[in-house]
Structures are given as structure tokens and as C-alpha cells.
Write a protein that holds these residues in place. Structure first.
Motif, mmCIF file in Angstrom:
data_model
loop_
_atom_site.group_PDB
_atom_site.id
_atom_site.type_symbol
_atom_site.label_atom_id
_atom_site.label_comp_id
_atom_site.label_asym_id
_atom_site.label_seq_id
_atom_site.Cartn_x
_atom_site.Cartn_y
_atom_site.Cartn_z
ATOM 1 N N TYR A 95 -8.445 71.507 -12.343
ATOM 2 C CA TYR A 95 -7.085 70.974 -12.212
ATOM 3 C C TYR A 95 -6.278 71.923 -11.324
ATOM 4 O O TYR A 95 -5.882 73.007 -11.742
ATOM 5 C CB TYR A 95 -6.442 70.846 -13.591
ATOM 6 C CG TYR A 95 -5.243 69.939 -13.643
ATOM 7 C CD1 TYR A 95 -5.370 68.623 -14.090
ATOM 8 C CD2 TYR A 95 -3.971 70.373 -13.278
ATOM 9 C CE1 TYR A 95 -4.273 67.779 -14.174
ATOM 10 C CE2 TYR A 95 -2.872 69.537 -13.347
ATOM 11 C CZ TYR A 95 -3.028 68.236 -13.787
ATOM 12 O OH TYR A 95 -1.933 67.391 -13.857
ATOM 13 N N ASN A 135 0.916 60.641 -14.575
ATOM 14 C CA ASN A 135 0.368 61.794 -13.858
ATOM 15 C C ASN A 135 0.042 61.334 -12.440
ATOM 16 O O ASN A 135 -1.025 60.781 -12.178
ATOM 17 C CB ASN A 135 -0.881 62.333 -14.558
ATOM 18 C CG ASN A 135 -1.368 63.639 -13.969
ATOM 19 O OD1 ASN A 135 -1.470 63.774 -12.749
ATOM 20 N ND2 ASN A 135 -1.684 64.602 -14.822
ATOM 21 N N LEU A 138 -3.153 62.515 -10.630
ATOM 22 C CA LEU A 138 -4.401 61.841 -10.991
ATOM 23 C C LEU A 138 -4.263 60.313 -10.979
ATOM 24 O O LEU A 138 -5.130 59.611 -11.486
ATOM 25 C CB LEU A 138 -4.873 62.314 -12.367
ATOM 26 C CG LEU A 138 -5.152 63.826 -12.473
ATOM 27 C CD1 LEU A 138 -5.609 64.192 -13.872
ATOM 28 C CD2 LEU A 138 -6.187 64.272 -11.438
ATOM 29 N N VAL A 140 -2.168 58.165 -12.495
ATOM 30 C CA VAL A 140 -2.112 57.599 -13.846
ATOM 31 C C VAL A 140 -0.726 57.026 -14.119
ATOM 32 O O VAL A 140 0.297 57.669 -13.835
ATOM 33 C CB VAL A 140 -2.451 58.671 -14.904
ATOM 34 C CG1 VAL A 140 -2.203 58.149 -16.313
ATOM 35 C CG2 VAL A 140 -3.893 59.127 -14.744
ATOM 36 N N VAL A 145 -5.631 55.143 -15.619
ATOM 37 C CA VAL A 145 -5.912 55.474 -14.220
ATOM 38 C C VAL A 145 -5.799 54.198 -13.393
ATOM 39 O O VAL A 145 -6.418 53.173 -13.715
ATOM 40 C CB VAL A 145 -7.320 56.088 -14.072
ATOM 41 C CG1 VAL A 145 -7.631 56.337 -12.598
ATOM 42 C CG2 VAL A 145 -7.416 57.388 -14.866
ATOM 43 N N GLN A 159 -11.194 56.999 -16.183
ATOM 44 C CA GLN A 159 -10.360 56.968 -17.383
ATOM 45 C C GLN A 159 -10.904 57.920 -18.438
ATOM 46 O O GLN A 159 -10.133 58.628 -19.105
ATOM 47 C CB GLN A 159 -10.294 55.551 -17.949
ATOM 48 C CG GLN A 159 -9.344 55.409 -19.122
ATOM 49 C CD GLN A 159 -7.897 55.618 -18.727
ATOM 50 O OE1 GLN A 159 -7.427 55.036 -17.753
ATOM 51 N NE2 GLN A 159 -7.179 56.465 -19.454
ATOM 52 N N TYR A 162 -9.918 61.419 -17.436
ATOM 53 C CA TYR A 162 -8.489 61.687 -17.643
ATOM 54 C C TYR A 162 -8.188 61.919 -19.113
ATOM 55 O O TYR A 162 -7.413 62.822 -19.472
ATOM 56 C CB TYR A 162 -7.610 60.547 -17.118
ATOM 57 C CG TYR A 162 -6.152 60.816 -17.426
ATOM 58 C CD1 TYR A 162 -5.480 61.870 -16.806
ATOM 59 C CD2 TYR A 162 -5.471 60.088 -18.405
ATOM 60 C CE1 TYR A 162 -4.160 62.175 -17.122
ATOM 61 C CE2 TYR A 162 -4.157 60.388 -18.728
ATOM 62 C CZ TYR A 162 -3.505 61.427 -18.089
ATOM 63 O OH TYR A 162 -2.209 61.741 -18.407
#
Length: 434
Positions: A95, A135, A138, A140, A145, A159, A162
Motif C-alpha cells: 500500500y 478509497n 483502490l 472503491v 471495487v 474485492q 480490498y
């Protein structure tokens, strides 16, 4: 745990994240997909550099207006983490969108730790906001997602991945910074992860209260408006959902104790993150907000927004101080007070006194008991005048604003309906010079 939270009454909400470093962007919801966001890019971590940031100063401002707890946006819609997250070991994903990759103190500054430390020094209970549902890094939205093309700076994850990342990051936040008073989920839980999140929070932060669900116990609820002026009556109970309770004014016949929190901004137009050209609400407005939040059985969570340098502007600081000074001046010393169990209480004054506010609180250890009450006053001429007629919720605190000050010799609280014998912990009157 929830009762202790209600008695804190005022909290500070620190909105600060990557969007704070983009002062030319008018839309502070820029990275919040499907809820006002319209971003077409993601700023790199190097753009996060609030070189004058001082969490001690932030908490000093919170103390100015009487905050007993505080919540920090550890991660907001952009996905930028304000702590040096490293979940590669548990998820296999590196990350790379967070404070660790920013130039601030060469990536060695942990905003979350600084926040927690500053809270502890001032005896302010710390809480953390984690953007579970949004997010942008990412891709989201709503905890899911998105199946869409990526913009520069975004990364693709499944997904399943995440979900693992979110659980791993919450584990970091709830394991590494000591006991937290409040966990803030904006928009609720990720579909299908409710049980896992509830189990994790109950294991790692069993004494925290939860805003936005994700736990089967210790829940708070959103009062239903960000204006700061919810409508009376507001009950401490509400109808339960699978992981939380229904938001809004609550229900006197509700089946779960789930008190309300009134979150609102100091900046005008509901701006949570600092924008230079957005003005501030004034002290008089904050007085009204206090009366309609704390004075109507909710906690007040008042936003504090630092600028892109990490500083809280002096104009905001002065408004916070003016508000805090008013609360202390108005409610610091009662003209008279009493407490006890029963249905009727009278304050007998040795001589007449001018009053403008009446405060009533009840013990909620076994739930909110009072459902109807009246308050009357006897004037110098012996006539009885109604101050509150057909009052409903008391809960942690009810404050009656009499408008024009009144000269009284007695003030009486009469409880007309209750689930059980009420335990009134505070019945007091105040002159409250404006």
C-alpha cells in the motif's frame, strides 16, 4: 461505555487529509466516488506536505471549546493513510498511498500517533475515522471495487484483496495506538464484512463506541442532519438493525440504547475540509447549535479544519474560544440545583432570581425513562407560569431556553409519564448572561 461517551457531550472532529493539500479544488468531496466526487486523477503522496502541522496546537483548539473527545480522519475518501501503514505481510499488497511516502519529515511522521499523544496529554479521549466505504486509490465506492477504467495514480485490486486490506489496516489502527473512545465509519460497513469487522472491533477495541454500524453493541447513530440543528425530541433509544440502529431522532419505544451524535462544521455550506474563500459560522450560531444538540440529548461533534500548511486559522480559533467561553459563562455556576429519584422536584430560592436557562438530566444506566414532563415557575406575584409544556425526551441533557430572562422564586419539574421511577441527576437553573 456508551453512557460514558454521552457524558462527554462535546467532541472535536479533525478533517485533514490529501484533499486539504489541494486548496484550489473547490469540491472537498473530490475523491468520494458516487457521493459528490468527480476526480479524474489521484495526487501523488509527495503532494502531502503540511510543513507546519502541530497536533498539540490542534488539541489546544479543541480544549478551547470544551471538547472531551476527538476524532481524526486517519483515512478519508482518497485512501491516503495518515499513519505508516504496511499491510504487505498479511495481504501481499504494498500500500503505497500514505504518509510513509510523503516528504513530511522524510516520511517518518505518524499523524495518528501525534494525534493520540496530544489527546492523552490533554485528557481528551481519542477516536479514529477510517474510510471503509470510499478509497479512490483502490477505486472503491460503497465498499465495492468499481469495474471501471483507472485514472492516473489508482491501482487495481480484487474485492477479496480490498477486504483483506481494509481489515489489515483497521487491525493496525486498533492495535497500535492504545484504547480508542470512538470508531467512525462514514456510510456503514462493507457488504458481507459486517461480522468480521464487528468481531475485530470487539476484540481489539471492546470499550469503543461505533458510529456508522459494524458492531452489534456500543453503537451510536447519526442524528440525521449535518446542519447542527436537529429537531426535538431526540431519544437515546432507536430500533436496532443487524449491525447498529436506525439513524434520526430515535424512538422512545426503541429496542436498543443507541444515542445520537450531531456532527457539523464551523465553515459555512457544510465544508468539512478547509477552503480559504469559505466563511465561518459565528459564535451566536454555535450557541444555537449547542442548545439544539447537547441541549436536546445528543453529543455535538464540531469540525476543526486546518489549512494546507497544517495550521488552524486565527479567525476560526477565536470563534471556537468565544463559543467555549460562552458555555462556561452560561452554565458554569447554577442559581440553584437539586437531584434525586421521583416525579416532582422544586427549586425554592431564598430570594427571587433572574433565570434564562433550565437544565434537566436523568440517569440512563437502565435506559431513558422519562417520556413526558412539564416545567413551571412561580413569579414574584405568586402566579405560576409554564416554562416547558409537554416536554418529551430528557436523556443525558435537556436545556430549556426561556428566551427573555424571567424573575422567579420557585421552579418545578413535573414528570407526567415514565417507564419507571426516574432518577434525575441534575435539575438546575441558570441566569446565563449573554
Amino acid at each position: 461505555n456508551v453512557l460514558a461517551w454521552t457524558k462527554r457531550e462535546i467532541g472535536a472532529f479533525f478533517s485533514f487529509n490529501m484533499i486539504s493539500e489541494l486548496p484550489k479544488e473547490d469540491n472537498t468531496q473530490l475523491f468520494c466516488i458516487n457521493v459528490g466526487g468527480d476526480a479524474r486523477y489521484l495526487p501523488p503522496p509527495k503532494d502531502f506536505n503540511p510543513s507546519l502541522i502541530d497536533l498539540d496546537d490542534w488539541l489546544d483548539v479543541a480544549v478551547l471549546f470544551g471538547a472531551k473527545y476527538a476524532v481524526l480522519t486517519a483515512q478519508h475518501c482518497s485512501g491516503f493513510s495518515m499513519w505508516p501503514t504496511d499491510v504487505s505481510g498479511s495481504t501481499g499488497f504494498d500500500y503505497k498511498y500514505g504518509i510513509k511516502y510523503s516528504p513530511l519529515m522524510d516520511g517518518k511522521y505518524d499523524v495518528v500517533k501525534a494525534f493520540i499523544d496530544s489527546c492523552k496529554k490533554r485528557n481528551v479521549a481519542p477516536g479514529l475515522y477510517y474510510s471503509l466505504n470510499q478509497n479512490f486509490y483502490l477505486n472503491v465506492a460503497g465498499g465495492l471495487v468499481m469495474n471501471s477504467s483507472l485514472y492516473p495514480g489508482q491501482e487495481h485490486v480484487s474485492q477479496e484483496l480490498y477486504n483483506k486490506i481494509a481489515l489489515a489496516q483497521m487491525t493496525e489502527l486498533w492495535s497500535n495506538y492504545g484504547e480508542l473512545s470512538e470508531l467512525w465509519f462514514d456510510g456503514g460497513c462493507i457488504p458481507g464484512l459486517e461480522e468480521a469487522i464487528g468481531e475485530l472491533s470487539n476484540k481489539l477495541q471492546p470499550h469503543a463506541v461505533y458510529f456508522g454500524g459494524c458492531s452489534a453493541a456500543n453503537n451510536l447513530r447519526w442524528v440525521g442532519t449535518e446542519s447542527g440543528e436537529p429537531h426535538y425530541p431526540i431519544w437515546s433509544t432507536a430500533m436496532a438493525t443487524s449491525h447498529g440502529c436506525h439513524y434520526g431522532s430515535g424512538d422512545p419505544a426503541g429496542n436498543t440504547f443507541c444515542p445520537a451524535e450531531t456532527d457539523t462544521t464551523l465553515q459555512q455550506f457544510g465544508k468539512w475540509f478547509y477552503r480559504k474563500n469559505v466563511g465561518y459560522r459565528n459564535v451566536d450560531t454555535l450557541k444555537t447549535i449547542y442548545m439544539k444538540s447537547v441541549g436536546q440529548n445528543t453529543n455535538l461533534l464540531l469540525n476543526v479544519a486546518a489549512n494546507s500548511s497544517g495550521l488552524i486559522p486565527d479567525i476560526a480559533r477565536n470563534i471556537y474560544k468565544g463559543f467555549g467561553d460562552w458555555v462556561q459563562l452560561c452554565f458554569g455556576a447554577p442559581v440553584a440545583k437539586t437531584a434525586g429519584k421521583g416525579y416532582s422536584f422544586t427549586l425554592h430560592l431564598n430570594k427571587s432570581a433572574m433565570i434564562s436557562k433550565v437544565v434537566v438530566s436523568e440517569d440512563q444506566s437502565n435506559g431513558e425513562m422519562v417520556t413526558r414532563f412539564n416545567i413551571t415557575a412561580t413569579a414574584l406575584d405568586g402566579l405560576i407560569h409554564p416554562l416547558v409544556t409537554n416536554g418529551q425526551s430528557i436523556g443525558n441533557k435537556f436545556i430549556a431556553d426561556l428566551g427573555q430572562p424571567q424573575m422567579v422564586v420557585t421552579v418545578t419539574l413535573t414528570i407526567t409519564t415514565a417507564y419507571d421511577t426516574p432518577n434525575i441527576t441534575d435539575f438546575s437553573i441558570y441566569e446565563c448572561k449573554e
